[in-house]
Write a protein that holds these residues in place. Structure first.
Motif, PDB file in Angstrom:
ATOM      1  N   THR A 178       0.826  -1.203   0.000  1.00  0.00           N
ATOM      2  CA  THR A 178       0.000   0.000   0.000  1.00  0.00           C
ATOM      3  C   THR A 178       0.863   1.257   0.000  1.00  0.00           C
ATOM      4  N   PRO A 179       0.561   2.228  -0.854  1.00  0.00           N
ATOM      5  CA  PRO A 179       1.344   3.475  -0.854  1.00  0.00           C
ATOM      6  C   PRO A 179       1.180   4.245   0.458  1.00  0.00           C
ATOM      7  N   ASP A 180       2.212   5.002   0.814  1.00  0.00           N
ATOM      8  CA  ASP A 180       2.171   5.837   2.006  1.00  0.00           C
ATOM      9  C   ASP A 180       1.127   6.935   1.850  1.00  0.00           C
ATOM     10  N   LEU A 181       0.555   7.362   2.975  1.00  0.00           N
ATOM     11  CA  LEU A 181      -0.286   8.557   3.005  1.00  0.00           C
ATOM     12  C   LEU A 181       0.611   9.704   3.440  1.00  0.00           C
ATOM     13  N   ILE A 182       0.762  10.700   2.595  1.00  0.00           N
ATOM     14  CA  ILE A 182       1.655  11.822   2.879  1.00  0.00           C
ATOM     15  C   ILE A 182       0.811  13.031   3.265  1.00  0.00           C
ATOM     16  N   ASN A 183       1.077  13.554   4.466  1.00  0.00           N
ATOM     17  CA  ASN A 183       0.352  14.692   5.035  1.00  0.00           C
ATOM     18  C   ASN A 183      -1.168  14.511   5.028  1.00  0.00           C
ATOM     19  N   PRO A 184      -1.649  13.343   5.484  1.00  0.00           N
ATOM     20  CA  PRO A 184      -3.099  13.143   5.527  1.00  0.00           C
ATOM     21  C   PRO A 184      -3.704  13.924   6.702  1.00  0.00           C
ATOM     22  N   ILE A 185      -5.011  14.115   6.653  1.00  0.00           N
ATOM     23  CA  ILE A 185      -5.715  14.716   7.785  1.00  0.00           C
ATOM     24  C   ILE A 185      -6.109  13.577   8.715  1.00  0.00           C
ATOM     25  N   PHE A 186      -5.588  13.612   9.939  1.00  0.00           N
ATOM     26  CA  PHE A 186      -5.869  12.553  10.908  1.00  0.00           C
ATOM     27  C   PHE A 186      -5.712  13.093  12.323  1.00  0.00           C
ATOM     28  N   CYS A 187      -6.265  12.370  13.261  1.00  0.00           N
ATOM     29  CA  CYS A 187      -6.113  12.679  14.682  1.00  0.00           C
ATOM     30  C   CYS A 187      -5.396  11.502  15.326  1.00  0.00           C
ATOM     31  N   PRO A 188      -4.208  11.713  15.911  1.00  0.00           N
ATOM     32  CA  PRO A 188      -3.537  10.601  16.593  1.00  0.00           C
ATOM     33  C   PRO A 188      -4.296  10.239  17.867  1.00  0.00           C
ATOM     34  N   PHE A 189      -4.520   8.959  18.069  1.00  0.00           N
ATOM     35  CA  PHE A 189      -5.241   8.513  19.260  1.00  0.00           C
ATOM     36  C   PHE A 189      -4.303   7.910  20.287  1.00  0.00           C
ATOM     37  N   GLY A 190      -3.339   7.126  19.832  1.00  0.00           N
ATOM     38  CA  GLY A 190      -2.462   6.482  20.796  1.00  0.00           C
ATOM     39  C   GLY A 190      -1.289   5.808  20.130  1.00  0.00           C
ATOM     40  N   GLU A 191      -0.328   5.443  20.969  1.00  0.00           N
ATOM     41  CA  GLU A 191       0.853   4.710  20.516  1.00  0.00           C
ATOM     42  C   GLU A 191       0.717   3.260  20.968  1.00  0.00           C
ATOM     43  N   VAL A 192       0.884   2.337  20.037  1.00  0.00           N
ATOM     44  CA  VAL A 192       0.818   0.915  20.376  1.00  0.00           C
ATOM     45  C   VAL A 192       2.057   0.578  21.192  1.00  0.00           C
ATOM     46  N   ILE A 193       1.832   0.110  22.436  1.00  0.00           N
ATOM     47  CA  ILE A 193       2.972  -0.193  23.292  1.00  0.00           C
ATOM     48  C   ILE A 193       3.176  -1.691  23.496  1.00  0.00           C
ATOM     49  N   SER A 194       2.175  -2.496  23.164  1.00  0.00           N
ATOM     50  CA  SER A 194       2.390  -3.942  23.177  1.00  0.00           C
ATOM     51  C   SER A 194       1.328  -4.640  22.330  1.00  0.00           C
ATOM     52  N   VAL A 195       1.691  -5.817  21.853  1.00  0.00           N
ATOM     53  CA  VAL A 195       0.818  -6.636  21.023  1.00  0.00           C
ATOM     54  C   VAL A 195       0.641  -7.983  21.716  1.00  0.00           C
ATOM     55  N   HIS A 196      -0.589  -8.425  21.816  1.00  0.00           N
ATOM     56  CA  HIS A 196      -0.881  -9.705  22.487  1.00  0.00           C
ATOM     57  C   HIS A 196      -1.623 -10.602  21.510  1.00  0.00           C
ATOM     58  N   ARG A 197      -1.212 -11.858  21.490  1.00  0.00           N
ATOM     59  CA  ARG A 197      -1.739 -12.807  20.524  1.00  0.00           C
ATOM     60  C   ARG A 197      -2.136 -14.095  21.229  1.00  0.00           C
ATOM     61  N   LYS A 198      -3.275 -14.617  20.877  1.00  0.00           N
ATOM     62  CA  LYS A 198      -3.707 -15.907  21.415  1.00  0.00           C
ATOM     63  C   LYS A 198      -2.938 -17.008  20.701  1.00  0.00           C
ATOM     64  N   ILE A 199      -2.370 -17.906  21.460  1.00  0.00           N
ATOM     65  CA  ILE A 199      -1.616 -19.015  20.876  1.00  0.00           C
ATOM     66  C   ILE A 199      -2.491 -20.256  20.887  1.00  0.00           C
ATOM     67  N   ALA A 200      -2.730 -20.762  19.714  1.00  0.00           N
ATOM     68  CA  ALA A 200      -3.547 -21.951  19.473  1.00  0.00           C
ATOM     69  C   ALA A 200      -4.767 -21.978  20.262  1.00  0.00           C
TER      70      ALA A 200
END
Length: 128
Positions: A106-128
């Protein structure tokens, strides 16, 4: 694919509850003693493969710290002007603000209009 988010921070939108070690939360909280913990964090669920190369897979649970201003080269959650939310890598290059999917297609979005909500600080995944 972006989906509209309704009742984003409402008890009516609860899908599941998760427990976290209090040291994980309090370590960050003690660094800026303003507000309550529940006002600083939220959980999102990844939908799609747009961030797969960043290690975020479809169905992963994302633990997010609310922010007002994103830092360069971080993975953030954003809300676009049409009300859709997404997870993207935020970059600042040559004065441009760039939102990048980590899928190599996917091409980058350059200078889009957006509101930052948060920074992802961890990812959790269910294993099997």
């Amino acid at each position: 694919m972006k989906e509209k988010v309704e009742a984003l921070f409402s008890d009516t939108n609860v899908k599941k509850y998760m427990a976290f070690n209090s040291a994980f939360l309090l370590n960050d909280y003690n660094n800026d003693n303003i507000g309550k913990l529940e006002d600083k964090y939220f959980i999102m669920f990844a939908n799609g493969s747009g961030m797969k190369k960043a290690g975020i897979n479809d169905g992963d649970t994302l633990f997010v710290k609310r922010i007002e201003t994103p830092k360069n080269n971080t993975i953030i959650t954003v809300m676009f002007e049409d009300g859709t939310m997404a997870v993207r890598r935020y970059l600042e290059i040559d004065g441009n603000k760039i939102l990048r999917r980590e899928n190599g297609r996917t091409p980058d979005l350059i200078n889009p209009i957006f509101c930052p909500f948060g920074e992802v600080i961890s990812v959790h995944r269910k294993i099997a």
